[in-house]
Enzyme design. Structure first.
Site, PDB file in Angstrom:
ATOM      1  N   ASP A   8       0.878  -1.169   0.000  1.00  0.00           N
ATOM      2  CA  ASP A   8       0.000   0.000   0.000  1.00  0.00           C
ATOM      3  C   ASP A   8       0.914   1.218   0.000  1.00  0.00           C
ATOM      4  O   ASP A   8       2.106   1.121   0.305  1.00  0.00           O
ATOM      5  CB  ASP A   8      -0.873  -0.047   1.266  1.00  0.00           C
ATOM      6  CG  ASP A   8      -1.580   1.254   1.531  1.00  0.00           C
ATOM      7  OD1 ASP A   8      -2.258   1.757   0.622  1.00  0.00           O
ATOM      8  OD2 ASP A   8      -1.439   1.780   2.643  1.00  0.00           O
ATOM      9  N   ASP A  10      -0.271   5.132   0.810  1.00  0.00           N
ATOM     10  CA  ASP A  10      -0.565   6.165   1.817  1.00  0.00           C
ATOM     11  C   ASP A  10      -0.737   5.577   3.209  1.00  0.00           C
ATOM     12  O   ASP A  10      -1.575   4.727   3.424  1.00  0.00           O
ATOM     13  CB  ASP A  10      -1.815   6.943   1.395  1.00  0.00           C
ATOM     14  CG  ASP A  10      -1.578   7.738   0.119  1.00  0.00           C
ATOM     15  OD1 ASP A  10      -2.276   7.502  -0.869  1.00  0.00           O
ATOM     16  OD2 ASP A  10      -0.643   8.569   0.108  1.00  0.00           O
ATOM     17  N   LYS A  81      -5.752  19.328  -6.897  1.00  0.00           N
ATOM     18  CA  LYS A  81      -5.206  18.835  -5.626  1.00  0.00           C
ATOM     19  C   LYS A  81      -4.013  17.913  -5.856  1.00  0.00           C
ATOM     20  O   LYS A  81      -3.004  17.978  -5.161  1.00  0.00           O
ATOM     21  CB  LYS A  81      -6.314  18.097  -4.848  1.00  0.00           C
ATOM     22  CG  LYS A  81      -5.848  17.397  -3.596  1.00  0.00           C
ATOM     23  CD  LYS A  81      -5.554  15.924  -3.862  1.00  0.00           C
ATOM     24  CE  LYS A  81      -4.980  15.233  -2.646  1.00  0.00           C
ATOM     25  NZ  LYS A  81      -4.622  13.809  -2.946  1.00  0.00           N
TER      26      LYS A  81
END
Ligand code: XBP
Ligand code: MG
Length: 232
Positions: A8, A10, A81
């Site tokens: 993974d 984050d 973003k």
């Protein structure tokens, strides 16, 4: 013998979510939107994987707006973003979580293939790899499966199944490394054993289903230790 480790991103490779939260708030402010995601609100919003899905959830829950009317605007806000997040990462304020660098280098040395299975966007993965490992993500990871490549994000297994397909390996030969309940559920649904070390924002998640639960990744900074702790 573990033939591949699926990481993974984050909260696992690095504690990135404060930087995501900053990028979201910078983009909202730049657009004159009076949306400000505090740490406590963001902890709640993180139950929803995926930045675009998170904005949609926020609109529905806190702005009482039907996100179906905002599809294009959400995508545009999220693209802005993502540019801001990449700039923040490139500025060099992100460090790998304890044990990750040692595990990645030991696994590589021992011929174990490395993969990414993340909800985040591919540009974010590329930026993090260059900033934290000093190498292109495509050079370090044999396989990269990113959030926008699959129909359903974590806790659905889609991104792990995509990574396994690209690896050409059965789940039984691989291990997932995660930080959150959403990620753990996704990995388990894909048939993978999963090591979990909760991160700042996922602390308190119910991760009892983890095959190995750790405070951080230092105890598995070597393949032998990982295999021993998983009794492989
Ligand atoms: C965590 C996520 C992502 C990030 C934000 O991904 O849910 O949505 O919070 O990134 P991981 P995006 O599976 O790596 O823990 O805005 O690109 O979605
Ligand atoms: Mg995570």
């Amino acid at each position: 013998m573990i033939r591949a480790i699926l990481f993974d991103v984050d909260g696992t490779l690095a504690e990135t979510e404060e930087m995501h939260r900053l990028a979201f708030n910078q983009e909202f402010a730049a657009r004159g939107l009076d949306w400000h995601w505090t740490p406590s609100l963001y902890r709640d919003l993180l139950r929803v994987a995926g930045g675009k899905e998170r904005i949609a959830y926020y609109l529905r829950q806190w702005q009482e707006v039907d996100p179906a009317d905002w599809t294009d605007r959400i995508a545009d806000i999220h693209a802005g973003k993502t540019r801001r997040y990449a700039a923040l990462v490139e500025a060099g304020h992100l460090g790998l979580r304890d044990g990750i660098r040692a595990l990645v280098s030991d696994a590589s040395r021992k011929g174990c293939r490395l993969a990414i299975a993340s909800t985040t966007s591919r540009p974010n993965i590329d930026a993090l790899s260059l900033a934290c490992f000093g190498i292109e993500a495509a050079e370090l990871f044999a396989v990269i499966a990113a959030g926008d490549e699959v129909a359903a994000k974590k806790p659905a297994p889609d991104v792990y199944r995509l990574a396994l397909d690209r690896l050409g390996l059965p789940a039984s030969d691989c291990i997932a490394i995660e930080d959150s309940r959403n990620g753990l559920l996704a990995a388990k649904a894909a048939g993978l054993r999963c090591v979990v070390a909760p991160s700042f924002y996922s602390a308190g998640d119910d991760v009892a289903a983890a095959d190995l639960l750790l405070p951080d990744f230092t105890p598995i900074g070597a393949m032998a230790a990982l295999e021993a702790m998983l009794r492989l």
